[in-house]
Design an enzyme around this catalytic site. Structure first.
Site, PDB file in Angstrom:
ATOM      1  N   GLU A 182       0.969  -1.167   0.195  1.00  0.00           N
ATOM      2  CA  GLU A 182       0.048   0.084  -0.018  1.00  0.00           C
ATOM      3  C   GLU A 182       0.936   1.200  -0.031  1.00  0.00           C
ATOM      4  O   GLU A 182       0.482   2.152  -0.666  1.00  0.00           O
ATOM      5  CB  GLU A 182      -1.017  -0.186   1.284  1.00  0.00           C
ATOM      6  N   TYR A 217      -5.738   6.979   4.483  1.00  0.00           N
ATOM      7  CA  TYR A 217      -6.068   5.675   3.178  1.00  0.00           C
ATOM      8  C   TYR A 217      -5.202   4.380   3.688  1.00  0.00           C
ATOM      9  O   TYR A 217      -5.975   3.617   3.813  1.00  0.00           O
ATOM     10  CB  TYR A 217      -5.683   6.108   1.833  1.00  0.00           C
ATOM     11  N   ASP A 256      -9.417   5.296  -2.592  1.00  0.00           N
ATOM     12  CA  ASP A 256      -8.013   5.644  -3.175  1.00  0.00           C
ATOM     13  C   ASP A 256      -8.604   6.227  -4.555  1.00  0.00           C
ATOM     14  O   ASP A 256      -9.950   6.621  -4.662  1.00  0.00           O
ATOM     15  CB  ASP A 256      -7.040   4.680  -3.629  1.00  0.00           C
ATOM     16  N   CYS A 313     -14.328   0.353 -14.444  1.00  0.00           N
ATOM     17  CA  CYS A 313     -14.668   1.836 -14.422  1.00  0.00           C
ATOM     18  C   CYS A 313     -13.532   2.750 -14.415  1.00  0.00           C
ATOM     19  O   CYS A 313     -13.137   3.421 -13.503  1.00  0.00           O
ATOM     20  CB  CYS A 313     -15.369   2.164 -12.940  1.00  0.00           C
ATOM     21  N   CYS A 343     -20.094  -4.113 -15.930  1.00  0.00           N
ATOM     22  CA  CYS A 343     -19.981  -3.600 -14.448  1.00  0.00           C
ATOM     23  C   CYS A 343     -21.053  -4.183 -13.644  1.00  0.00           C
ATOM     24  O   CYS A 343     -22.437  -4.193 -14.008  1.00  0.00           O
ATOM     25  CB  CYS A 343     -20.001  -2.091 -14.653  1.00  0.00           C
ATOM     26  N   CYS A 358     -25.911   2.585 -10.790  1.00  0.00           N
ATOM     27  CA  CYS A 358     -25.015   3.870 -11.294  1.00  0.00           C
ATOM     28  C   CYS A 358     -25.720   5.147 -11.762  1.00  0.00           C
ATOM     29  O   CYS A 358     -26.227   4.861 -12.740  1.00  0.00           O
ATOM     30  CB  CYS A 358     -24.082   3.076 -12.247  1.00  0.00           C
TER      31      CYS A 358
END
Length: 352
Positions: free
Chosen positions: A43, A125, A143, A195, A205, A211
């Protein structure tokens, strides 16, 4: 979560069970959580860096330092050299500081998000990601990929960066208590593979039915971004001083831009000002070309000056080392200075 939020989480996790990316720091869906050290290391490396770029660095780090205790005991110069090319070098310094602190705790990372946040270099994060992925804690992980997915899912009209408060709030509403780590990674994978910033693959998706951006046929309009400010352009010099098949390298100050890294001597350029053009010693100099490089907040034209004299006496007054040209790739130069070295060697006919 309400019923619709549960539907989002269920659909996304079902998609992830089939389509999860196979990454070296991950556990497969349904398997035991991965080693917190590997999650944390990946990360930190992935901050503002692509998965493709990180894979080889991650493999080398865990080969050389397979545990947080091993990393904590590592030589700082070796760690900085191994990090060279990943950019944002403060991350490497914080990486070592965090490893030392965790080693001092017996080599165990805290599972609590707030305790993780207190470790060196772990922002909101990274702390949330480690808590969710390594420890299964419910945490809101956002993120750049998640920002894009959620801004489209809820058609967040406010521009970034101000929209981040609303994006985090919406992410919180759809984050489940169960499989929180898988959910966070599923959101990342969805943003990375489906996406996408341009030409999103909405027909594939799992969240398309929910959405709002797709409902209005304008997913690429999100996230809304404020106009970019013009990035200043700076100019500076780097000095190529060669003797007997070696080049003079210095160690940059521990704090500041490219801190702690080996580099060519330079004239003090920075994000805020041009260099002063002053070489590190007197004598004849010849122009060696220009390297263009982009940093996050400014661009730099680095002019290479090549020393053609034979007075080395003043060099010994500063801290540095003669580095063999035939192993310059092992010096761990940051990208900017690696470019300058390649230019100097190419001009001298020493590389193809």
């Amino acid at each position: 979560m309400d019923a619709s939020s549960q539907d989002v989480a269920r659909a996304l996790l079902g998609w992830y069970d089939v389509h999860a990316r196979d990454l070296p720091w991950r556990a497969r869906p349904g398997c035991a959580a991965p080693d917190p050290y590997r999650v944390w290391l990946s990360e930190v490396m992935l901050q503002q860096t692509t998965v493709a770029a990180v894979k080889s660095y991650f493999a080398e780090f865990v080969r050389r330092w397979p545990s947080v205790e091993a990393l904590a005991a590592a030589d700082e110069g070796e760690v900085m050299a191994a990090w060279a090319g990943l950019g944002y070098y403060a991350r490497a310094r914080n990486l070592l500081a965090c490893a030392k602190e965790v080693a001092g705790r017996g080599g165990t990372f805290p599972a609590d998000e707030l305790e993780l946040r207190a470790l060196p270099g772990l922002g909101a994060y990274t702390a949330a990601a480690v808590a969710a992925i390594a420890f299964g804690q419910r945490a809101v992980v956002v993120d750049a990929n998640v920002e894009r997915v959620v801004s489209r899912l809820f058609a967040v009209a406010a521009p970034l960066p101000g929209a981040r408060v609303a994006i985090r709030r919406h992410t919180d509403t759809i984050t489940p208590s169960e499989r929180a780590g898988d959910f966070a990674q599923a959101m990342m994978d969805l943003g990375a593979t489906i996406c996408t910033p341009r030409a999103p693959r909405c027909l594939l998706c799992p969240l398309s039915a929910s959405c709002l951006a797709r409902l209005h046929a304008e997913p690429e309009q999100f996230p809304v971004k404020a106009p970019k400010k013009a990035r200043p352009q700076r100019a500076g010099k780097a000095f190529w001083i060669e003797r007997d098949g070696a080049v003079w390298l210095v160690r940059r100050p521990g704090k500041g831009m490219l801190g702690g890294m080996r580099a060519l001597p330079d004239d003090g350029w920075s994000a805020r000002a041009n260099g002063n053009g002053t070489p590190p010693l007197m004598g004849p100099w010849q122009p060696g070309g220009v390297v263009a490089h982009g940093f996050t907040h400014f661009g730099l034209d680095l002019h290479l000056a090549v020393y053609e004299g034979d007075d080395w006496s003043s060099l010994t007054a500063s801290e540095g080392e003669w580095w063999p040209l035939d192993s310059i790739d092992d010096a761990g130069l940051p990208t900017l200075f690696a470019k300058a070295a390649r230019l100097a060697l190419a001009e001298a006919g020493e590389v193809g």
